[in-house]
Design a protein around this motif. Structure first.
Motif, short mmCIF file in Angstrom:
data_model
loop_
_atom_site.label_atom_id
_atom_site.label_comp_id
_atom_site.label_asym_id
_atom_site.label_seq_id
_atom_site.Cartn_x
_atom_site.Cartn_y
_atom_site.Cartn_z
N GLU A 177 20.54 7.58 -35.55
CA GLU A 177 19.27 8.28 -35.79
C GLU A 177 18.07 7.33 -35.84
O GLU A 177 16.94 7.78 -36.00
CB GLU A 177 19.35 9.04 -37.12
N GLN A 178 18.35 6.02 -35.74
CA GLN A 178 17.29 5.00 -35.83
C GLN A 178 16.47 5.20 -37.11
O GLN A 178 15.24 5.16 -37.11
CB GLN A 178 16.38 5.06 -34.60
N ALA A 179 17.20 5.42 -38.20
CA ALA A 179 16.56 5.69 -39.49
C ALA A 179 15.96 4.42 -40.09
O ALA A 179 16.60 3.37 -40.10
CB ALA A 179 17.58 6.29 -40.46
N ARG A 180 14.75 4.53 -40.58
CA ARG A 180 14.10 3.42 -41.26
C ARG A 180 14.34 3.46 -42.76
O ARG A 180 14.17 2.46 -43.45
CB ARG A 180 12.59 3.44 -40.98
N TYR A 181 14.69 4.66 -43.26
CA TYR A 181 14.92 4.82 -44.69
C TYR A 181 16.20 5.63 -44.93
O TYR A 181 16.49 6.58 -44.20
CB TYR A 181 13.75 5.56 -45.36
N LEU A 182 16.96 5.21 -45.95
CA LEU A 182 18.11 6.00 -46.39
C LEU A 182 17.99 6.21 -47.89
O LEU A 182 17.82 5.26 -48.66
CB LEU A 182 19.44 5.29 -46.09
N LEU A 183 18.09 7.48 -48.32
CA LEU A 183 18.09 7.80 -49.74
C LEU A 183 19.54 7.97 -50.20
O LEU A 183 20.29 8.75 -49.61
CB LEU A 183 17.32 9.10 -50.01
N ILE A 184 19.94 7.22 -51.21
CA ILE A 184 21.27 7.40 -51.80
C ILE A 184 21.07 8.16 -53.11
O ILE A 184 20.48 7.65 -54.06
CB ILE A 184 21.97 6.06 -52.06
N ASP A 185 21.55 9.40 -53.15
CA ASP A 185 21.30 10.29 -54.28
C ASP A 185 22.46 10.23 -55.28
O ASP A 185 23.58 10.60 -54.98
CB ASP A 185 21.14 11.72 -53.76
#
Length: 259
Positions: A177-185
């Motif tokens: 997804e070429q994600a720049r941010y990942l949220l770990i909930d």
């Protein structure tokens, strides 16, 4: 913290361990088995042929990774262990057990060895169905918040197998997804134990290496206190909304009030 009171006369640690009706194994600081109680001898006797051993005494001196299918990952965990660690292990190909490992340190922090307990020792075939149900229940759902932002909720218990699966799944999705941010909930967790901390930090560091910012969200006050003395260099938020505001600020977006 030290214990209080005194042991009754003639009652020593060896006698106590010998009389506990669980599989108890003591290893030295180099992870080699030095002692096991009578229950351990009885429990492990059937596994000897799997490892081409003829006598139970041959287990003395064996490295603790003898009991782990993923020995490299197990040793990394032992090296960084500061409190009790629980995980599910496979012994040979026929038996599984819940392994509870606790470091034995002096009050000055010098490592003397490890205490290993094998609980719920059972046949592999019986445990396989339970394992499949657990993996299904604890699969890793990834949520796409918007372009370049993904989120993953952490639920349930964490062990070597699930921790590795979590890391692989998230890294694959982030790259795709070429994600720049990942949220770990973490909002579904009641507390942050050593297993969760270890694998979340592993994922956090791996994401940093590929240029993705990892944000830890849903942190309770109890979790925050448990992290005070940790060496984790996390950016944390108590709510998802706070983390999204942070991302918007980094993207130079501004939330305008609705008129």
């Amino acid at each position: 913290m030290n214990g209080i009171g005194r042991l009754p006369q003639k009652l020593n640690g060896h006698l106590i361990l010998e009389n506990i009706q669980e599989t108890m194994i003591i290893a030295d600081k180099d992870y080699r088995v030095q002692w096991m109680n009578a229950r351990a001898i009885e429990t492990l006797q059937p596994v000897l042929p799997i490892y081409q051993l003829s006598r139970i005494e041959e287990l003395i001196g064996k490295h603790m990774d003898f009991f782990h299918s993923n020995s490299e990952e197990a040793e990394k965990l032992l090296t960084s262990l500061h409190t009790t660690y629980r995980t599910r292990i496979t012994i040979g190909t026929q038996y599984v057990a819940e392994a509870v490992t606790h470091p034995i340190d002096t009050k000055d922090g010098e490592r003397y060895g490890y205490l290993l307990m094998l609980l719920d020792f059972t046949d592999q075939a019986e445990a396989e169905l339970e394992k499949e149900r657990l993996i299904e229940d604890l699969s890793t759902p990834l949520l796409k918040i918007w372009d370049e932002v993904l989120a993953v909720p952490i639920t349930g218990k964490m062990d070597i197998e699930r921790g590795k699966k979590l890391t692989e799944t998230v890294l694959e999705a982030v790259v795709k997804e070429q994600a720049r941010y990942l949220l770990i909930d973490l909002s579904s967790l009641h507390s942050l134990d050593e297993e969760h901390g270890y694998y979340i930090n592993t994922l956090h560091d791996a994401l940093r290496l590929i240029g993705t910012t990892c944000l830890i969200v849903g942190l309770s006050s109890k979790m925050a206190l448990s992290l005070v003395d940790s060496q984790f260099n996390w950016r944390t938020f108590s709510t998802v909304q706070q983390s999204i505001s942070y991302i918007l600020e980094k993207k130079n977006y501004r939330i305008a009030p609705i008129s």
